[in-house]
Design a protein around this motif. Structure first.
Motif, PDB file in Angstrom:
ATOM      1  N   LYS A 191      12.384 -11.629   1.143  1.00  0.00           N
ATOM      2  CA  LYS A 191      13.759 -12.148   0.996  1.00  0.00           C
ATOM      3  C   LYS A 191      14.211 -12.830   2.286  1.00  0.00           C
ATOM      4  O   LYS A 191      14.852 -13.881   2.266  1.00  0.00           O
ATOM      5  N   ILE A 192      13.881 -12.205   3.400  1.00  0.00           N
ATOM      6  CA  ILE A 192      14.297 -12.751   4.699  1.00  0.00           C
ATOM      7  C   ILE A 192      13.554 -14.060   4.978  1.00  0.00           C
ATOM      8  O   ILE A 192      14.149 -15.050   5.408  1.00  0.00           O
ATOM      9  N   ALA A 193      12.245 -14.055   4.699  1.00  0.00           N
ATOM     10  CA  ALA A 193      11.443 -15.271   4.922  1.00  0.00           C
ATOM     11  C   ALA A 193      11.973 -16.425   4.068  1.00  0.00           C
ATOM     12  O   ALA A 193      12.050 -17.571   4.527  1.00  0.00           O
ATOM     13  N   LYS A 194      12.383 -16.108   2.845  1.00  0.00           N
ATOM     14  CA  LYS A 194      12.925 -17.157   1.955  1.00  0.00           C
ATOM     15  C   LYS A 194      14.201 -17.750   2.577  1.00  0.00           C
ATOM     16  O   LYS A 194      14.396 -18.961   2.587  1.00  0.00           O
ATOM     17  N   PHE A 195      15.041 -16.880   3.108  1.00  0.00           N
ATOM     18  CA  PHE A 195      16.310 -17.322   3.705  1.00  0.00           C
ATOM     19  C   PHE A 195      16.068 -18.281   4.876  1.00  0.00           C
ATOM     20  O   PHE A 195      16.800 -19.251   5.066  1.00  0.00           O
ATOM     21  N   PHE A 196      15.036 -17.977   5.681  1.00  0.00           N
ATOM     22  CA  PHE A 196      14.773 -18.813   6.861  1.00  0.00           C
ATOM     23  C   PHE A 196      13.764 -19.924   6.572  1.00  0.00           C
ATOM     24  O   PHE A 196      13.405 -20.670   7.476  1.00  0.00           O
ATOM     25  N   SER A 197      13.296 -20.012   5.327  1.00  0.00           N
ATOM     26  CA  SER A 197      12.270 -20.989   4.923  1.00  0.00           C
ATOM     27  C   SER A 197      11.022 -20.875   5.811  1.00  0.00           C
ATOM     28  O   SER A 197      10.554 -21.873   6.384  1.00  0.00           O
ATOM     29  N   CYS A 198      10.551 -19.645   5.956  1.00  0.00           N
ATOM     30  CA  CYS A 198       9.322 -19.441   6.727  1.00  0.00           C
ATOM     31  C   CYS A 198       8.397 -18.526   5.917  1.00  0.00           C
ATOM     32  O   CYS A 198       8.735 -18.165   4.787  1.00  0.00           O
ATOM     33  N   SER A 199       7.266 -18.159   6.485  1.00  0.00           N
ATOM     34  CA  SER A 199       6.379 -17.261   5.730  1.00  0.00           C
ATOM     35  C   SER A 199       6.624 -15.810   6.133  1.00  0.00           C
ATOM     36  O   SER A 199       7.155 -15.538   7.225  1.00  0.00           O
ATOM     37  N   ASN A 200       6.226 -14.889   5.249  1.00  0.00           N
ATOM     38  CA  ASN A 200       6.484 -13.455   5.475  1.00  0.00           C
ATOM     39  C   ASN A 200       5.928 -12.975   6.817  1.00  0.00           C
ATOM     40  O   ASN A 200       6.544 -12.163   7.499  1.00  0.00           O
ATOM     41  N   GLN A 201       4.763 -13.506   7.177  1.00  0.00           N
ATOM     42  CA  GLN A 201       4.082 -13.050   8.406  1.00  0.00           C
ATOM     43  C   GLN A 201       4.832 -13.476   9.663  1.00  0.00           C
ATOM     44  O   GLN A 201       4.495 -13.037  10.762  1.00  0.00           O
ATOM     45  N   GLU A 202       5.825 -14.330   9.509  1.00  0.00           N
ATOM     46  CA  GLU A 202       6.563 -14.791  10.694  1.00  0.00           C
ATOM     47  C   GLU A 202       7.812 -13.935  10.974  1.00  0.00           C
ATOM     48  O   GLU A 202       8.566 -14.240  11.898  1.00  0.00           O
ATOM     49  N   ILE A 203       8.024 -12.901  10.170  1.00  0.00           N
ATOM     50  CA  ILE A 203       9.194 -12.022  10.359  1.00  0.00           C
ATOM     51  C   ILE A 203       8.738 -10.669  10.906  1.00  0.00           C
ATOM     52  O   ILE A 203       7.882 -10.001  10.318  1.00  0.00           O
ATOM     53  N   ILE A 204       9.339 -10.260  12.032  1.00  0.00           N
ATOM     54  CA  ILE A 204       9.042  -8.971  12.673  1.00  0.00           C
ATOM     55  C   ILE A 204      10.304  -8.127  12.617  1.00  0.00           C
ATOM     56  O   ILE A 204      11.365  -8.578  13.060  1.00  0.00           O
ATOM     57  N   PHE A 205      10.221  -6.921  12.094  1.00  0.00           N
ATOM     58  CA  PHE A 205      11.400  -6.043  12.095  1.00  0.00           C
ATOM     59  C   PHE A 205      11.540  -5.354  13.447  1.00  0.00           C
ATOM     60  O   PHE A 205      10.558  -4.940  14.059  1.00  0.00           O
ATOM     61  N   THR A 206      12.812  -5.259  13.893  1.00  0.00           N
ATOM     62  CA  THR A 206      13.120  -4.606  15.169  1.00  0.00           C
ATOM     63  C   THR A 206      14.266  -3.612  14.940  1.00  0.00           C
ATOM     64  O   THR A 206      14.708  -3.434  13.802  1.00  0.00           O
ATOM     65  N   GLY A 207      14.754  -3.024  16.040  1.00  0.00           N
ATOM     66  CA  GLY A 207      15.834  -2.051  15.914  1.00  0.00           C
ATOM     67  C   GLY A 207      17.222  -2.671  16.013  1.00  0.00           C
ATOM     68  O   GLY A 207      18.221  -2.047  15.642  1.00  0.00           O
ATOM     69  N   CYS A 208      17.330  -3.885  16.536  1.00  0.00           N
ATOM     70  CA  CYS A 208      18.622  -4.563  16.702  1.00  0.00           C
ATOM     71  C   CYS A 208      18.359  -5.951  17.278  1.00  0.00           C
ATOM     72  O   CYS A 208      17.224  -6.261  17.666  1.00  0.00           O
ATOM     73  N   ALA A 209      19.401  -6.758  17.367  1.00  0.00           N
ATOM     74  CA  ALA A 209      19.221  -8.110  17.900  1.00  0.00           C
ATOM     75  C   ALA A 209      18.953  -8.085  19.402  1.00  0.00           C
ATOM     76  O   ALA A 209      18.284  -8.977  19.928  1.00  0.00           O
ATOM     77  N   THR A 210      19.479  -7.075  20.085  1.00  0.00           N
ATOM     78  CA  THR A 210      19.197  -6.965  21.522  1.00  0.00           C
ATOM     79  C   THR A 210      17.685  -6.855  21.721  1.00  0.00           C
ATOM     80  O   THR A 210      17.106  -7.513  22.591  1.00  0.00           O
ATOM     81  N   GLU A 211      17.057  -6.047  20.886  1.00  0.00           N
ATOM     82  CA  GLU A 211      15.594  -5.912  20.982  1.00  0.00           C
ATOM     83  C   GLU A 211      14.901  -7.225  20.590  1.00  0.00           C
ATOM     84  O   GLU A 211      13.935  -7.635  21.250  1.00  0.00           O
ATOM     85  N   SER A 212      15.388  -7.874  19.543  1.00  0.00           N
ATOM     86  CA  SER A 212      14.780  -9.146  19.118  1.00  0.00           C
ATOM     87  C   SER A 212      14.831 -10.166  20.255  1.00  0.00           C
ATOM     88  O   SER A 212      13.837 -10.841  20.541  1.00  0.00           O
ATOM     89  N   ASN A 213      16.000 -10.270  20.888  1.00  0.00           N
ATOM     90  CA  ASN A 213      16.164 -11.238  21.982  1.00  0.00           C
ATOM     91  C   ASN A 213      15.235 -10.895  23.154  1.00  0.00           C
ATOM     92  O   ASN A 213      14.584 -11.763  23.729  1.00  0.00           O
ATOM     93  N   ASN A 214      15.196  -9.601  23.503  1.00  0.00           N
ATOM     94  CA  ASN A 214      14.323  -9.169  24.601  1.00  0.00           C
ATOM     95  C   ASN A 214      12.862  -9.446  24.292  1.00  0.00           C
ATOM     96  O   ASN A 214      12.094  -9.872  25.155  1.00  0.00           O
ATOM     97  N   LEU A 215      12.472  -9.207  23.037  1.00  0.00           N
ATOM     98  CA  LEU A 215      11.077  -9.422  22.646  1.00  0.00           C
ATOM     99  C   LEU A 215      10.695 -10.899  22.768  1.00  0.00           C
ATOM    100  O   LEU A 215       9.617 -11.236  23.273  1.00  0.00           O
ATOM    101  N   ALA A 216      11.602 -11.780  22.339  1.00  0.00           N
ATOM    102  CA  ALA A 216      11.314 -13.215  22.414  1.00  0.00           C
ATOM    103  C   ALA A 216      11.218 -13.679  23.879  1.00  0.00           C
ATOM    104  O   ALA A 216      10.284 -14.393  24.253  1.00  0.00           O
ATOM    105  N   ILE A 217      12.176 -13.233  24.700  1.00  0.00           N
ATOM    106  CA  ILE A 217      12.246 -13.734  26.086  1.00  0.00           C
ATOM    107  C   ILE A 217      11.164 -13.081  26.960  1.00  0.00           C
ATOM    108  O   ILE A 217      10.336 -13.756  27.573  1.00  0.00           O
ATOM    109  N   LEU A 218      11.179 -11.735  26.998  1.00  0.00           N
ATOM    110  CA  LEU A 218      10.210 -11.046  27.859  1.00  0.00           C
ATOM    111  C   LEU A 218       8.793 -11.218  27.327  1.00  0.00           C
ATOM    112  O   LEU A 218       7.837 -11.333  28.095  1.00  0.00           O
TER     113      LEU A 218
END
Ligand code: PLP
Length: 406
Positions: A66-93
């Protein structure tokens, strides 16, 4: 005793208004219903191979889809995290550490008005001296200045991190244009050049803005459950296929080895349902938010000595940031709270400091105005009927505070 009765009467019957949806949202009952089986009977670990586990895994997969459909990407491109703070840290660090592992001297850019979950990461990296860091300026409406941003990009810039919509003033950044700038730089560098990536913190944008990752040119896009009528404690990060990052934690095979830890199945199911609902109801939600916002703006404009921060045309339909001259934002917040109304303040006074908001300061707003700023953030469960009551209390509170001001 009589006073107590009056107090209780006031408490029990006091109207409650929640205008702080940018801080967090109520869980949508439909989201809650979708989650319930996974909090009760379907308690398997999605990492287990027996049928309990497989039922949980199927639910996680469905949410991911469902999430991949919303962002028009594939399922393998979505990683679940605990919050957006973690998502942002994961992308940057994750990006920075990937290049540091290869002994590369790299440079990264962000915006002066980012949420602390981005800004503080950049500041910490700068302090450690491991990477070069730049903060791009914004204009008086809180919109990134594109020419200075372009000029900051260097041969060794590996990451540009720009929020989609600001959480304090609601300013919407020209993400597609920034995506184009990053893409041009990538093309200029060619196959053999250093990779450059574009990270978008989309936390405040998901409810209202187009989130097609290809259109935006985003390589990473992070968001959070509790801003979109799903529970707290769950978020996700889109990572474009082929992009390599270092994980922040080690210890398990979950999420393609990028985010170990047993998945929060019920919350992930809730996240999937919440995203699906936005996909179905976004237009109607936006229409409703605009009506409430316009009504509020018309009424607030009648109060003397105010200024709206940010330009309504380049702003989320869910957010108003307004300053009251000679009335402290914190005092307005606390007094409205006593009257059953929840808003928030733009200043950092809630953290015990009297420093004005870094966002308003970056927009060039003087302290005498930024100290009097409040944020009114609307959501799916607000209605036009709440405006009249809110405005009457706001006018009352502001005039009382002004009368008491030195
Ligand atoms: N980014 C923005 C723009 C936000 O508004 C917030 C929360 O307010 C976050 C990141 C952090 O989200 P979370 O509470 O899920 O860590």
């Amino acid at each position: 005793m009589r006073n107590l009765c009056v107090c209780l009467h006031t408490y029990v019957y006091m109207k409650k208004i929640y205008f702080d949806n940018s801080a967090t949202t109520k869980i949508d009952p439909r989201v809650f219903k979708a989650m319930t089986p996974y909090l009760k009977d379907e308690y398997g670990n999605p990492g287990s191979i027996h049928s309990f586990g497989q039922t949980a895994l199927a639910a996680v997969d469905e949410a991911r889809e469902k999430i991949a459909k919303f962002f028009s990407c594939s399922n393998q491109e979505i990683i679940f995290t605990g919050c957006a703070t973690e998502s942002n840290n994961l992308a940057i660090l994750g990006t920075v550490n990937y290049f540091l592992e290869q002994n590369k001297k790299v440079h990264i850019i962000t915006l002066a008005i980012e949420h602390p979950s981005v800004l503080e990461v950049f500041k910490a990296l700068k302090k450690k001296g491991q990477v070069e860091v730049d903060f791009a300026p914004v204009d008086a409406n809180g919109i990134v200045k594109l020419e200075p941003l372009k000029n900051l990009i260097k041969e060794n810039t590996v990451l540009v991190s720009i929020m989609y919509a600001n959480n304090e003033v609601g300013s919407i950044q020209p993400i597609e244009q920034i995506g184009e700038i990053v893409k041009k730089e990538r093309v200029k560098r060619g196959e053999k050049g250093l990779a450059i990536r574009f990270h978008v913190d989309a936390v405040q944008a998901i409810n209202c803005l187009d989130c097609n990752v290809d259109k935006l040119g985003a390589d990473f896009l992070g968001f959070s459950g509790h801003k979109i009528y799903a529970p707290k404690g769950v978020g996700a990060l889109y990572i474009r296929r082929g992009i390599k990052i270092e994980p922040l934690c080690y210890g398990g095979h979950y999420e393609y080895n990028l985010r170990p830890g047993t998945l929060n199945v019920a919350a992930i199911v809730g996240l999937g349902k919440a995203i699906e609902l936005i996909g179905e109801e976004k237009e109607a939600d936006i229409e409703k938010l605009k009506k409430i916002k316009n009504k509020l703006i018309a009424e607030i404009s009648k109060i003397d000595n105010i200024r709206f921060n940010g330009n309504a045309d380049q702003q989320l339909p869910s957010l108003i940031n307004v300053s009251f001259y000679k009335a402290e934002g914190e005092s307005i917040l606390m007094t409205l709270d006593m009257l059953g109304i929840a808003i928030s303040t733009g200043s950092a006074c809630s953290s015990g400091s009297l420093e004005p908001s870094h966002v308003l300061t970056a927009m060039g707003i003087k302290p005498e105005w930024s100290h009097g700023s409040i944020r009114i953030s609307l959501g799916r469960f607000n209605s036009e009927d709440e405006v009249e009551y809110f405005i009457s209390k706001l006018k009352f509170v502001v005039s009382k505070l002004r009368a008491m001001a030195p």
